[in-house]
Design a protein around this motif. Structure first.
Motif, short mmCIF file in Angstrom:
data_model
loop_
_atom_site.label_atom_id
_atom_site.label_comp_id
_atom_site.label_asym_id
_atom_site.label_seq_id
_atom_site.Cartn_x
_atom_site.Cartn_y
_atom_site.Cartn_z
N ALA A 167 -60.36 30.47 -25.80
CA ALA A 167 -60.19 32.05 -25.78
C ALA A 167 -58.72 32.43 -25.96
O ALA A 167 -58.45 33.16 -26.91
CB ALA A 167 -60.79 32.53 -24.83
N ILE A 168 -57.83 31.61 -25.22
CA ILE A 168 -56.32 31.77 -25.18
C ILE A 168 -55.78 31.62 -26.62
O ILE A 168 -55.11 32.27 -27.17
CB ILE A 168 -55.69 31.37 -24.13
N VAL A 169 -56.19 30.38 -27.27
CA VAL A 169 -55.78 30.03 -28.51
C VAL A 169 -56.32 31.10 -29.59
O VAL A 169 -55.71 31.52 -30.58
CB VAL A 169 -56.01 28.60 -29.01
N THR A 170 -57.46 31.61 -29.49
CA THR A 170 -58.15 32.46 -30.28
C THR A 170 -57.25 33.74 -30.27
O THR A 170 -57.01 34.15 -31.51
CB THR A 170 -59.60 32.87 -29.98
N LEU A 171 -56.96 34.34 -29.07
CA LEU A 171 -56.14 35.39 -29.10
C LEU A 171 -54.70 35.28 -29.68
O LEU A 171 -54.15 36.18 -30.21
CB LEU A 171 -56.24 35.94 -27.68
N SER A 172 -54.26 34.05 -29.28
CA SER A 172 -53.05 33.77 -29.82
C SER A 172 -52.66 34.00 -31.26
O SER A 172 -51.81 34.40 -31.88
CB SER A 172 -52.21 32.38 -29.36
N THR A 173 -53.91 33.32 -32.10
CA THR A 173 -53.76 33.15 -33.31
C THR A 173 -53.97 34.83 -34.11
O THR A 173 -53.38 35.10 -34.99
CB THR A 173 -54.92 32.61 -34.14
N PHE A 174 -54.83 35.54 -33.31
CA PHE A 174 -54.87 37.12 -33.62
C PHE A 174 -53.50 37.91 -33.68
O PHE A 174 -53.32 38.48 -34.58
CB PHE A 174 -55.98 37.87 -32.99
N ILE A 175 -52.94 37.42 -32.57
CA ILE A 175 -51.43 38.03 -32.21
C ILE A 175 -50.47 37.73 -33.39
O ILE A 175 -49.74 38.48 -33.78
CB ILE A 175 -50.96 37.76 -31.02
N GLU A 176 -50.55 36.26 -33.70
CA GLU A 176 -49.72 35.71 -34.65
C GLU A 176 -49.95 36.40 -36.00
O GLU A 176 -49.09 36.72 -36.66
CB GLU A 176 -49.65 34.30 -34.88
N LYS A 177 -51.06 36.80 -36.27
CA LYS A 177 -51.48 37.17 -37.57
C LYS A 177 -51.41 38.74 -37.73
O LYS A 177 -51.47 39.36 -38.72
CB LYS A 177 -52.96 36.62 -38.02
N LYS A 178 -51.39 39.12 -36.58
CA LYS A 178 -51.15 40.86 -36.51
C LYS A 178 -52.39 41.60 -36.96
O LYS A 178 -52.65 42.29 -37.51
CB LYS A 178 -49.99 41.44 -37.30
N ASP A 190 -54.84 46.04 -23.55
CA ASP A 190 -53.59 46.61 -22.83
C ASP A 190 -52.85 45.42 -22.12
O ASP A 190 -51.88 45.41 -22.05
CB ASP A 190 -53.82 47.74 -21.76
N TYR A 191 -53.84 44.38 -21.59
CA TYR A 191 -53.42 43.16 -21.10
C TYR A 191 -52.49 42.37 -21.92
O TYR A 191 -51.47 41.75 -21.68
CB TYR A 191 -54.33 42.29 -20.51
N LEU A 192 -52.77 42.50 -23.17
CA LEU A 192 -52.09 41.92 -24.35
C LEU A 192 -50.83 42.30 -24.60
O LEU A 192 -49.71 41.73 -25.32
CB LEU A 192 -52.68 41.35 -25.34
N LYS A 193 -50.38 43.73 -24.42
CA LYS A 193 -49.48 44.45 -25.19
C LYS A 193 -48.15 43.78 -24.82
O LYS A 193 -47.20 44.09 -25.97
CB LYS A 193 -49.63 46.10 -24.68
N PRO A 194 -47.66 43.58 -23.61
CA PRO A 194 -46.36 42.83 -23.57
C PRO A 194 -46.24 41.61 -24.40
O PRO A 194 -44.90 41.65 -25.20
CB PRO A 194 -46.26 42.43 -22.11
N ILE A 195 -47.21 40.95 -24.64
CA ILE A 195 -46.84 39.59 -25.60
C ILE A 195 -47.00 40.21 -27.09
O ILE A 195 -46.07 39.79 -27.74
CB ILE A 195 -48.09 38.84 -25.37
N ILE A 196 -48.00 40.99 -27.42
CA ILE A 196 -47.81 41.76 -28.61
C ILE A 196 -46.49 42.22 -28.96
O ILE A 196 -45.97 42.00 -30.20
CB ILE A 196 -49.13 42.78 -28.83
N GLU A 197 -45.98 42.88 -28.11
CA GLU A 197 -44.70 43.73 -28.53
C GLU A 197 -43.48 42.87 -28.67
O GLU A 197 -42.63 43.01 -29.39
CB GLU A 197 -44.31 44.64 -27.36
N LYS A 198 -43.57 41.62 -28.10
CA LYS A 198 -42.75 40.52 -28.00
C LYS A 198 -42.44 40.04 -29.47
O LYS A 198 -41.49 39.48 -29.96
CB LYS A 198 -42.91 39.50 -26.88
N TYR A 199 -43.76 39.74 -29.92
CA TYR A 199 -43.81 39.09 -31.28
C TYR A 199 -43.95 39.96 -32.54
O TYR A 199 -43.77 39.28 -33.74
CB TYR A 199 -45.01 37.87 -31.21
N GLU A 200 -44.34 41.14 -32.45
CA GLU A 200 -44.51 41.96 -33.31
C GLU A 200 -43.43 42.23 -34.58
O GLU A 200 -43.57 42.32 -35.54
CB GLU A 200 -45.34 43.18 -33.20
N ASN A 201 -42.38 42.08 -33.90
CA ASN A 201 -41.13 42.45 -34.82
C ASN A 201 -40.33 41.36 -35.14
O ASN A 201 -39.43 41.35 -36.02
CB ASN A 201 -40.28 43.49 -34.10
#
Length: 386
Positions: free
Chosen positions: A342-353, A374-385
């Motif tokens: 599950a963690i890898v699945t979420l990681s791929t979604f975040i990387e692909k935006k 909401d739990y993922l938002k800090p990590i999403i914000e770190k990588y989205e830019n």
């Protein structure tokens, strides 16, 4: 009934194997040397599996594996030995001369289970008509432009840390090193590249890298290969952040390359299908989930299944096999390490935006971990830019 041919020059080894396989669902044959083995082979219409000792006085087991690979490519080849040089093990593992390697003394349950699993996987793979292509696929090829950098560091006797920084840029060479380290000879049982290199040793690492120099990807495919690596490398970084946030501890070495290795199936399919895969799949502007649907439509198999098959073939830890097989299907009932997948699945979604799509696999992974967006938002914000 499956036919298995065992070859060993030690009579007590053959007796042990006869006792072990006497009442199992196989038709077994036993030879104490190459001459008897050839007679048995010629007397049968087909041998499903060859299990041979590596070190025999009159005929090297490596040569025997090469002969069988040429004469009977559909025979599953397995190496069995109490002693073998590093060169022999490297050759057997890296060139697909042996699908598995068992070290004497073996564990009875392990060898029986592994043989059954190999037959089962072979059946599954033959059903999608890729067996002949796999037989000719010697190893996952690396991008040639990285070779000079890696070899230069090794020749200058740089530290393992410095070497691994470069190696980790290449998904294929990383998988090959981990593959060898996790073979029965080294038994590293690790997903951590630095630990794998320490098990193998820098001198042996030089031989491995040089042996792979002849296996270079075609220039036309390099760009596609690099795009896969960039996704895998960023996914691995996100995986580390999310894992440590969720578990509040460092990522264990056994799963240290979970994000890096999860898409190895794409590299393999790119090597097998070449421009057809690059043009018809990788260059399409579709989501990662849609890619698997397209792959099955065009090639009758998807990269997750291909990657999982090879990782299992190469004796990777079960955690990494599951990550590769199920990162698009985190709710699959066969998964043992559900939270890791599950963690890898979420990681791929975040990387692909692609997290805003809220697809079933993304929502399923959130449900497994009992977290929300909401739990993922800090990590999403770190990588989205980035």
């Amino acid at each position: 009934m499956r036919k298995i041919l065992f070859i060993d020059d030690e009579a007590n080894i053959l007796r042990s194997l006869k006792r072990l396989f006497r009442n199992l669902e196989y038709e077994c044959y036993y030879a104490d040397g190459i001459n008897e083995a050839i007679k048995i082979y010629l007397s049968l219409d087909f041998i499903d599996m060859l299990v041979t000792d590596i070190k025999m006085p009159n005929f090297d087991g490596i040569r025997l594996l090469k002969v069988f690979k040429e004469a009977s490519p559909r025979t599953i080849r397995v190496a069995l030995s109490g002693y073998a040089s590093v060169d022999s093990i490297t050759e057997a593992v890296s060139k697909n001369l042996a699908k598995q390697y068992f070290y004497k003394p073996w564990n009875n349950d392990e060898i029986i289970s592994s043989i059954r699993k190999m037959f089962s996987l072979e059946d599954e793979f033959e059903q999608v008509d890729l067996f002949d292509k796999v037989q000719n696929f010697e190893n996952v090829k690396t991008l040639p432009r990285l070779f000079d950098r890696i070899n230069m560091l090794i020749q200058k006797d740089k530290s393992i840390e410095e070497i691994c920084v470069i190696i980790e840029e290449d998904l294929a060479i990383t998988s090959n090193i981990l593959r060898l380290a996790n073979s029965a000879f080294y038994q590293a049982k690790t997903g951590n590249l630095q630990q794998a290199v320490m098990y193998i040793g820098l001198n042996n690492l030089k031989q491995i890298i040089l042996s792979y120099e002849i296996s270079q990807m075609k220039e036309a495919l390099i760009k596609s290969g690099e795009s896969i690596w960039k996704h895998a490398a960023r996914t691995n970084n996100i995986f580390y952040d999310l894992y440590e946030k969720y578990y509040k501890k460092k990522v264990p070495s056994i799963v240290g390359t979970a994000g890096l290795i999860h898409d190895i199936g794409k590299i393999i399919m790119l090597q097998i299908f070449e421009n057809a895969y690059s043009t018809e799949v990788l260059q399409q502007d579709i989501s990662d989930g849609q890619i698997t649907v397209l792959e099955r439509s065009l090639f009758k198999i998807d990269h997750a299944v291909v990657g999982g098959y090879f990782l299992n073939w190469w004796a990777f830890p079960m955690e990494l096999i599951e990550v590769c097989m199920y990162h698009h299907r985190p709710l699959d009932e066969h998964i043992i390490h559900k939270e890791l997948v599950a963690i890898v699945t979420l990681s791929t979604f975040i990387e692909k935006k692609e997290y805003e799509i809220l697809g079933s696999s993304f929502l399923g992974a959130l449900d497994i971990l009992k977290i929300d967006l909401d739990y993922l938002k800090p990590i999403i914000e770190k990588y989205e830019n980035e």
